[in-house]
Design a protein around this motif. Sequence first.
Motif, PDB file in Angstrom:
ATOM      1  N   LYS A   1      18.866   1.984  33.811  1.00  0.00           N
ATOM      2  CA  LYS A   1      18.502   0.816  32.789  1.00  0.00           C
ATOM      3  C   LYS A   1      17.939  -0.327  33.244  1.00  0.00           C
ATOM      4  O   LYS A   1      18.427  -0.802  34.341  1.00  0.00           O
ATOM      5  CB  LYS A   1      19.953   0.591  31.996  1.00  0.00           C
ATOM      6  CG  LYS A   1      20.373   1.231  30.699  1.00  0.00           C
ATOM      7  CD  LYS A   1      21.077   0.558  29.962  1.00  0.00           C
ATOM      8  CE  LYS A   1      21.132   1.102  28.515  1.00  0.00           C
ATOM      9  NZ  LYS A   1      22.011   0.476  27.718  1.00  0.00           N
TER      10      LYS A   1
ATOM     11  N   LYS B   1      25.988   7.911  24.315  1.00  0.00           N
ATOM     12  CA  LYS B   1      25.434   6.494  23.945  1.00  0.00           C
ATOM     13  C   LYS B   1      26.145   6.397  22.587  1.00  0.00           C
ATOM     14  O   LYS B   1      26.305   5.290  22.027  1.00  0.00           O
ATOM     15  CB  LYS B   1      23.911   6.904  23.542  1.00  0.00           C
ATOM     16  CG  LYS B   1      23.292   5.645  23.083  1.00  0.00           C
ATOM     17  CD  LYS B   1      21.775   6.042  22.768  1.00  0.00           C
ATOM     18  CE  LYS B   1      21.132   4.696  22.276  1.00  0.00           C
ATOM     19  NZ  LYS B   1      19.543   4.939  22.314  1.00  0.00           N
ATOM     20  N   HIS B   2      26.745   7.249  21.795  1.00  0.00           N
ATOM     21  CA  HIS B   2      27.523   6.907  20.532  1.00  0.00           C
ATOM     22  C   HIS B   2      28.966   7.484  20.814  1.00  0.00           C
ATOM     23  O   HIS B   2      29.705   7.206  19.874  1.00  0.00           O
ATOM     24  CB  HIS B   2      27.121   7.779  19.435  1.00  0.00           C
ATOM     25  CG  HIS B   2      25.583   7.531  18.969  1.00  0.00           C
ATOM     26  ND1 HIS B   2      24.719   8.455  18.504  1.00  0.00           N
ATOM     27  CD2 HIS B   2      24.722   6.630  19.135  1.00  0.00           C
ATOM     28  CE1 HIS B   2      23.768   7.756  18.287  1.00  0.00           C
ATOM     29  NE2 HIS B   2      23.635   6.704  18.581  1.00  0.00           N
TER      30      HIS B   2
END
Length: 155
Positions: free
Chosen positions: A58, A106-107
């Motif tokens: 990231k 991510k979720h």
Amino acid sequence: MQSRLMPLVVAASLVAGQAWAQPAPIEGTWLSEDGKLAVEVAPCGEAQCGRIAWMAPKAGRDEPRLDDENPDPALRSRPLCGLRIVEGLQPDGNGGWRGGRLYYPKHGRSYSIDLSPLPDGDMRMRAYLGLPVLGRTETWSRASAPLPACGEPAA
């Protein structure tokens, strides 16, 4: 003469049908459609499973990425690199793989997953809740070159 050939024709068509129904090989490393994730698929018992083998870093973050969206607070500090995110894939008899589960960090949720081979050697991945129509499809490509170790930037 025709009656002697019929058993051979039937046998040949059965063998050809069985060869066609063999599942596409999925062992190895697959890149997600956006190229930001690599999943290494390997046998796990009677099924096929996959772990995160590499993730694009990231921007602006050097520390390891964690499973911070996990619904279980005790698991939020585990690193994503090396985490098993695909479990339970079984051959479907039509050349693909069905019945698996995909954990989407991510979720922080798990989805049903099916994989189907594409003519070019890629794999169609369908993740869904309940019914396949309620999901998302993307194309996974086999990694063509060795990837850096999990957590390191790609060259």
